[in-house]
Design a protein around this motif. Structure first.
Motif, short mmCIF file in Angstrom:
data_model
loop_
_atom_site.label_atom_id
_atom_site.label_comp_id
_atom_site.label_asym_id
_atom_site.label_seq_id
_atom_site.Cartn_x
_atom_site.Cartn_y
_atom_site.Cartn_z
N UNK A 4 0.83 -1.19 0.00
CA UNK A 4 0.00 0.00 0.00
C UNK A 4 0.87 1.25 0.00
N UNK A 5 0.56 2.25 -0.86
CA UNK A 5 1.41 3.44 -0.97
C UNK A 5 0.93 4.61 -0.11
N UNK A 42 0.58 0.85 12.71
CA UNK A 42 2.02 1.15 12.63
C UNK A 42 2.87 -0.01 12.16
N UNK A 43 2.52 -1.24 12.53
CA UNK A 43 3.40 -2.37 12.22
C UNK A 43 3.25 -2.85 10.79
N UNK A 44 2.22 -2.45 10.07
CA UNK A 44 2.17 -2.75 8.64
C UNK A 44 2.65 -1.54 7.83
N UNK A 45 2.45 -0.33 8.34
CA UNK A 45 2.93 0.85 7.63
C UNK A 45 4.45 0.88 7.53
N UNK A 77 -1.40 -6.93 0.65
CA UNK A 77 -0.41 -6.68 1.68
C UNK A 77 -0.97 -6.39 3.07
N UNK A 78 -2.03 -5.61 3.13
CA UNK A 78 -2.50 -5.08 4.41
C UNK A 78 -3.50 -6.02 5.08
#
Length: 265
Positions: free
Chosen positions: A157-158, A164-167, A194-195
């Protein structure tokens, strides 16, 4: 045109559970069976990355087996858990995938909606990047048919989701993607994986949405110091429905068997 989007199955060797808790192979087979039963059947299926979990050839053999049961045609891109060269060789029969370099593609012969696959993965890393080469490739691809209704499919994801832990593993320099897409109003949707959750936002003058995983869901924890976690929530896929002269509509479809249908609406 009806386009189903599956994502993040994290397929395993036969008999192995994802993270020791989820039957990702069985869950994905159920998703494939449900798509095959849809009426009308989708014209196309997208798979937006993390096809397998460890990037091994044993896992890709399972992926080919399960995807071989899918009846509509398929377009797929790698995710951060895929291994680029193993992915390329395992899906060499997908002639839209390039023989070298990132696995970008610009598919224009599957229906009125063009699908651009944008491979922002970085081998050996979990985050993605909209680097100079990816930006130049996308600009050229969009400019080749600027008025063609288009879906852009990528894995990471852009944007910042607030989890926070996936960003930490998002696609970096997403503002470059937004600037390019903003010049092409015919981009109907940017779709990601992804998310492991459904999210939707305005991005680059269009809509961007993320697909749920067919296996586990990343926990929706929005505290800045949140500890990473996942749940086995009801899995789902997305169904994108495009009609000439109207906007593209995206539906979230839960995977499974549910009570009904009942004679009311």
């Amino acid at each position: 045109m009806i386009i189903a989007q599956l994502s993040d199955p994290h397929l395993q060797p036969h008999g192995v559970l994802y993270q020791g808790v989820a039957d990702s192979n069985g869950m994905f087979r159920t998703a494939v069976e449900q798509i095959n039963r849809l009426t009308p059947r989708p014209d196309l299926v997208l798979l937006s990355g993390d096809v397998v979990d460890g990037g091994t050839m044993a896992e890709y053999a399972v992926a080919r087996e399960l995807l071989g049961e899918l009846q509509p045609p398929l377009l797929l891109i790698p995710g951060n858990h895929d291994e680029r060269e193993a992915f390329r060789s395992s899906f060499a029969h997908h002639d839209y995938l390039p023989a070298t370099g990132p696995l970008h593609f610009n598919v224009r012969d599957r229906g009125p909606v063009r699908v651009i696959g944008l491979d922002v993965t970085i081998p050996g890393h979990h985050h993605g990047d909209m680097d100079d080469a990816a930006a130049a490739w996308l600009e050229e691809a969009l400019a080749s048919e600027p008025a063609r209704p288009t879906i852009i499919m990528m894995h990471q994801h852009p944007f910042l989701s607030g989890i926070p832990y996936i960003d930490e593993y998002c696609c970096r320099r997403g503002e470059r993607l937004a600037a390019i897409v903003g010049k092409y109003p015919a981009v109907e949707r940017i779709v990601c994986g992804h998310i492991h959750r459904f999210m939707q936002l305005r991005f680059g003058g269009t809509l961007l949405c993320t697909a749920p995983s067919t296996t586990t869901a990343i926990a929706l924890r929005l505290q800045p110091d949140a500890v990473p976690a996942s749940h086995i929530e009801p899995p789902a896929f997305l169904l994108h429905h495009w009609t000439a002269g109207r906007d593209l509509i995206t539906h979230t479809v839960p995977i499974g068997t549910f009570a009904g249908p009942f004679p009311f609406a």
